[in-house]
Design a protein around this motif. Structure first.
Motif, PDB file in Angstrom:
ATOM      1  N   SER A  87      -9.499   5.971  -6.812  1.00 47.31           N
ATOM      2  CA  SER A  87     -10.651   5.131  -6.847  1.00 47.31           C
ATOM      3  C   SER A  87     -12.066   4.943  -7.489  1.00 47.31           C
ATOM      4  O   SER A  87     -12.642   4.087  -7.952  1.00 47.31           O
ATOM      5  CB  SER A  87     -10.948   4.602  -5.072  1.00 47.31           C
ATOM      6  N   SER A 129      -5.013   0.752  -2.907  1.00 46.39           N
ATOM      7  CA  SER A 129      -5.387   2.391  -2.750  1.00 46.39           C
ATOM      8  C   SER A 129      -5.223   3.137  -2.081  1.00 46.39           C
ATOM      9  O   SER A 129      -5.141   4.324  -2.173  1.00 46.39           O
ATOM     10  CB  SER A 129      -7.667   2.090  -2.945  1.00 46.39           C
ATOM     11  N   ASN A 165      -2.123   4.555  -4.070  1.00 50.24           N
ATOM     12  CA  ASN A 165      -2.227   4.946  -5.446  1.00 50.24           C
ATOM     13  C   ASN A 165      -1.340   4.055  -6.416  1.00 50.24           C
ATOM     14  O   ASN A 165      -1.253   4.913  -7.507  1.00 50.24           O
ATOM     15  CB  ASN A 165      -2.234   6.535  -4.784  1.00 50.24           C
TER      16      ASN A 165
END
Length: 130
Positions: free
Chosen positions: A30, A74, A77
């Protein structure tokens, strides 16, 4: 530090679609803006698309607008590049890139004075046949 691994390249006919994925290591995904670049033989590396850390800002090169879509997940990833209506001129090695700032992901091209993104993947080949 972040490591990037691309997947999803291949050979497709003009008008077809491909989906590229980039998996980022570590728990700091992030913190990074993400982007996709490409480099065709004999040409400079150029930005294709970029997405901010929050996903709220997205940039596309004019050549791919309305055909390509960048997104990030997120939880996984990953950053994805959905490529539709592919053209032979889209043929290139595609690279995933990451940087703490969005700017290098929208301005850098090889041979320029702009700062390059801090992290790069190894690249994946996309070939579009006519």
């Amino acid at each position: 530090q972040v490591q990037l691994v691309e997947s999803g390249g291949g050979l497709v006919q003009a008008g077809g679609s491909l989906r590229l994925s980039c998996a980022a290591s570590g728990r700091t995904f992030s913190r990074y803006a993400m982007g996709w670049f490409r480099q065709a033989p004999g040409k400079e590396r150029e930005v294709v698309a970029a997405i901010s850390r929050s996903g709220g800002t997205i940039y596309y090169a004019d050549s791919v607008k309305d055909r390509f879509t960048i997104s990030r997940d997120s939880a996984k990833n990953t950053v994805t590049l959905q490529m539709n209506s592919l053209k032979p001129e889209d043929t290139a090695v595609y690279y995933c890139a990451a940087d703490g700032q969005l700017s290098p992901l929208t301005t850098y091209h090889s041979g320029s004075d702009y700062r390059a993104p801090d992290y790069w993947g190894q690249g994946t080949q996309v070939t579009v046949s006519s």
